[in-house]
Write an enzyme that holds these catalytic residues in place. Structure first.
Site, PDB file in Angstrom:
ATOM      1  CB  ILE A  81      51.583   9.883  27.480  1.00 13.03           C
ATOM      2  CG1 ILE A  81      52.417   9.636  26.198  1.00 13.03           C
ATOM      3  CG2 ILE A  81      50.518  10.961  27.265  1.00 13.03           C
ATOM      4  CD1 ILE A  81      53.133  10.834  25.623  1.00 13.03           C
ATOM      5  N   GLY A 105      39.359   3.248  22.708  1.00 20.83           N
ATOM      6  CA  GLY A 105      39.827   3.828  23.967  1.00 20.83           C
ATOM      7  C   GLY A 105      39.788   5.342  23.906  1.00 20.83           C
ATOM      8  NE  ARG A 136      39.713   4.831  31.142  1.00 28.94           N
ATOM      9  CZ  ARG A 136      40.688   4.096  31.686  1.00 28.94           C
ATOM     10  NH1 ARG A 136      41.692   4.680  32.301  1.00 28.94           N
ATOM     11  NH2 ARG A 136      40.635   2.779  31.611  1.00 28.94           N
ATOM     12  CG  ASN A 173      44.323   5.384  22.072  1.00 30.37           C
ATOM     13  OD1 ASN A 173      45.453   5.785  22.361  1.00 30.37           O
ATOM     14  ND2 ASN A 173      43.353   5.309  22.985  1.00 30.37           N
ATOM     15  CB  VAL A 177      39.430  -3.580  20.974  1.00 32.67           C
ATOM     16  CG1 VAL A 177      40.429  -3.837  19.875  1.00 32.67           C
ATOM     17  CG2 VAL A 177      38.778  -2.229  20.786  1.00 32.67           C
ATOM     18  CE1 TYR A 212      51.430  -1.301  26.718  1.00 28.93           C
ATOM     19  CE2 TYR A 212      53.707  -0.614  26.527  1.00 28.93           C
ATOM     20  CZ  TYR A 212      52.357  -0.316  26.449  1.00 28.93           C
ATOM     21  OH  TYR A 212      51.942   0.955  26.108  1.00 28.93           O
ATOM     22  CE  LYS A 271      51.004  -0.603  22.995  1.00 30.47           C
ATOM     23  NZ  LYS A 271      49.764  -0.037  22.441  1.00 30.47           N
ATOM     24  CB  SER A 321      54.401   1.871  23.369  1.00 29.76           C
ATOM     25  OG  SER A 321      55.341   2.060  24.404  1.00 29.76           O
TER      26      SER A 321
HETATM   27  P1  NAP Z   1      44.587   4.421  29.667  1.00 29.17           P
HETATM   28  O1  NAP Z   1      44.564   5.784  30.261  1.00 29.17           O
HETATM   29  O2  NAP Z   1      44.783   3.245  30.557  1.00 29.17           O
HETATM   30  O3  NAP Z   1      43.284   4.229  28.772  1.00 29.17           O
HETATM   31  C1  NAP Z   1      43.101   3.030  28.077  1.00 29.17           C
HETATM   32  C2  NAP Z   1      41.889   3.135  27.183  1.00 29.17           C
HETATM   33  O4  NAP Z   1      41.756   1.881  26.497  1.00 29.17           O
HETATM   34  C3  NAP Z   1      40.607   3.396  27.932  1.00 29.17           C
HETATM   35  O5  NAP Z   1      39.819   4.312  27.212  1.00 29.17           O
HETATM   36  C4  NAP Z   1      39.945   2.022  27.960  1.00 29.17           C
HETATM   37  O6  NAP Z   1      38.531   2.052  27.937  1.00 29.17           O
HETATM   38  C5  NAP Z   1      40.438   1.423  26.670  1.00 29.17           C
HETATM   39  N1  NAP Z   1      40.397  -0.035  26.715  1.00 29.17           N
HETATM   40  C6  NAP Z   1      41.040  -0.851  27.589  1.00 29.17           C
HETATM   41  N2  NAP Z   1      40.756  -2.139  27.325  1.00 29.17           N
HETATM   42  C7  NAP Z   1      39.905  -2.118  26.277  1.00 29.17           C
HETATM   43  C8  NAP Z   1      39.241  -3.127  25.535  1.00 29.17           C
HETATM   44  N3  NAP Z   1      39.387  -4.423  25.845  1.00 29.17           N
HETATM   45  N4  NAP Z   1      38.444  -2.754  24.501  1.00 29.17           N
HETATM   46  C9  NAP Z   1      38.269  -1.443  24.203  1.00 29.17           C
HETATM   47  N5  NAP Z   1      38.877  -0.447  24.867  1.00 29.17           N
HETATM   48  C10 NAP Z   1      39.679  -0.783  25.886  1.00 29.17           C
HETATM   49  O7  NAP Z   1      45.764   4.305  28.589  1.00 29.17           O
HETATM   50  P2  NAP Z   1      46.581   5.442  27.790  1.00 29.17           P
HETATM   51  O8  NAP Z   1      47.790   5.757  28.561  1.00 29.17           O
HETATM   52  O9  NAP Z   1      45.668   6.500  27.347  1.00 29.17           O
HETATM   53  O10 NAP Z   1      47.072   4.563  26.542  1.00 29.17           O
HETATM   54  C11 NAP Z   1      46.449   4.610  25.267  1.00 29.17           C
HETATM   55  C12 NAP Z   1      47.349   3.875  24.283  1.00 29.17           C
HETATM   56  O11 NAP Z   1      48.635   4.505  24.270  1.00 29.17           O
HETATM   57  C13 NAP Z   1      47.601   2.409  24.661  1.00 29.17           C
HETATM   58  O12 NAP Z   1      47.660   1.632  23.494  1.00 29.17           O
HETATM   59  C14 NAP Z   1      48.967   2.454  25.332  1.00 29.17           C
HETATM   60  O13 NAP Z   1      49.634   1.223  25.214  1.00 29.17           O
HETATM   61  C15 NAP Z   1      49.639   3.532  24.511  1.00 29.17           C
HETATM   62  N6  NAP Z   1      50.754   4.185  25.193  1.00 29.17           N
HETATM   63  C16 NAP Z   1      50.611   4.825  26.382  1.00 29.17           C
HETATM   64  C17 NAP Z   1      51.709   5.455  26.968  1.00 29.17           C
HETATM   65  C18 NAP Z   1      51.631   6.216  28.261  1.00 29.17           C
HETATM   66  O14 NAP Z   1      52.699   6.620  28.766  1.00 29.17           O
HETATM   67  N7  NAP Z   1      50.466   6.459  28.814  1.00 29.17           N
HETATM   68  C19 NAP Z   1      52.961   5.393  26.331  1.00 29.17           C
HETATM   69  C20 NAP Z   1      53.078   4.717  25.128  1.00 29.17           C
HETATM   70  C21 NAP Z   1      51.973   4.132  24.567  1.00 29.17           C
HETATM   71  P3  NAP Z   1      37.645   2.563  29.205  1.00 29.17           P
HETATM   72  O15 NAP Z   1      37.884   4.040  29.250  1.00 29.17           O
HETATM   73  O16 NAP Z   1      36.263   2.201  28.831  1.00 29.17           O
HETATM   74  O17 NAP Z   1      38.168   1.845  30.405  1.00 29.17           O
END
Ligand code: NAP
Length: 256
Positions: free
Chosen positions: A193, A9, A12, A87, A61, A160, A164, A147
């Site tokens: 985030i 991931g 972005r 990630n 993944v 979710y 985690k 998370s």
């Molecule tokens: P996001 O903006 O929704 O981006 C998700 C990323 O994961 C994208 O690059 C997507 O690929 C990729 N992805 C989704 N499904 C996939 C799959 N089946 N195989 C490979 N790649 C896949 O999410 P984010 O907020 O950056 O989150 C990243 C990580 O941080 C996640 O594990 C999330 O649970 C964790 N997190 C996020 C937050 C928050 O507040 N945002 C807080 C705590 C933890 P594409 O770009 O190709 O679509």
């Protein structure tokens, strides 16, 4: 030799924040995602401006054959892997109360956030152990992005939280198993985030932050997570395998 980092991931959101920080610090990158290569070509080009090599590995993944193909692609291109950043992750498509959660949603989230990352880390760990015996001075590292939901319960996205919490144990198991082989394993635990994942709940979190939810009253940024991952990947917390690094603006400090 430049070190190679695979970031799932990575094109972005938080993954891109990690990729940009590692690129600035001299890593060569393999970025994974599910989108078509054409959709991420600009991001790949921008990251190359830091002077390193960057490849894109399109792979789901959650699917074993695609994980294997991704590692093969990294091996063919770089012949090495030093850092895996697990990630990529997904939220439930629909938030439902824990008493209404559907098995389909549970399976999707668990396969993507827990089973896939575990088996990817397992395969990467075995590859790192082979490099450890064949490459003098080899240093590996595995970082799982979990998370605050690993410990903070949200009744409307239980799958979710379960995924985690499970990833947290993956970190501890692999840290224990790999501790003797120069491969530390860490968990980075973000709070709120600003990414696409939280875009749909922006107003709610704006309000909660305004009401004092965080000790540090601002949204977290992808680069906040990127800097923590870069510190771990560089070996600056070398004697702390298995530990959790909180990136949550103080959200999880207990209060009275
Ligand atoms: P996001 O903006 O929704 O981006 C998700 C990323 O994961 C994208 O690059 C997507 O690929 C990729 N992805 C989704 N499904 C996939 C799959 N089946 N195989 C490979 N790649 C896949 O999410 P984010 O907020 O950056 O989150 C990243 C990580 O941080 C996640 O594990 C999330 O649970 C964790 N997190 C996020 C937050 C928050 O507040 N945002 C807080 C705590 C933890 P594409 O770009 O190709 O679509």
């Amino acid at each position: 030799m430049r070190r190679i980092a695979l970031i799932t991931g990575g094109t972005r959101g938080i993954g891109l924040g990690i990729a940009a920080t590692l690129a600035q610090r001299g890593f060569d990158l393999a970025l994974n995602g599910v989108r078509e290569p054409a959709a991420v070509a600009d991001v790949v080009e921008q990251l190359k401006q830091h002077g390193g090599n960057v490849i894109y590995c399109q792979a789901d993944v959650a699917v074993r054959a695609e994980r294997e193909r991704m590692l093969e692609q990294v091996n063919t291109h770089y012949g090495a892997l030093h850092v895996l950043v697990n990630n990529a992750g997904v939220a439930p498509k629909e938030r439902k109360d824990v008493l209404e959660m559907q098995e389909e949603s549970y399976d999707r989230v668990m396969n993507m956030n827990l089973k896939g990352p575990f088996f990817l880390a397992q395969a990467a760990a075995n590859w790192m152990l082979r490099q450890q015996t064949s490459v003098p001075g080899f240093r590996g590292c595995i970082i799982n992005v979990s998370s605050i939901s690993a410990t903070v319960a949200s009744l409307n996205r239980g799958e979710y939280c379960i995924s985690k919490a499970g990833l947290s144990m993956v970190t501890q198991l692999l840290a224990l198993r790999l501790g003797a082989y120069q491969v530390p394993v860490y968990e980075v635990r973000p709070g709120i985030i600003a990414t696409d994942m939280t875009a749909g709940v922006k107003e709610k979190y704006d309000r909660l932050i305004g009401e004092g939810l965080l000790a540090q009253p601002r949204w977290g940024l992808p680069e906040d997570v990127g800097k923590a991952v870069a510190m771990l990947a560089a070996g600056e917390l070398a004697y702390s395998t298995g530990q959790v690094v909180m990136i949550d603006g103080g959200l999880t400090i207990s209060r009275l």
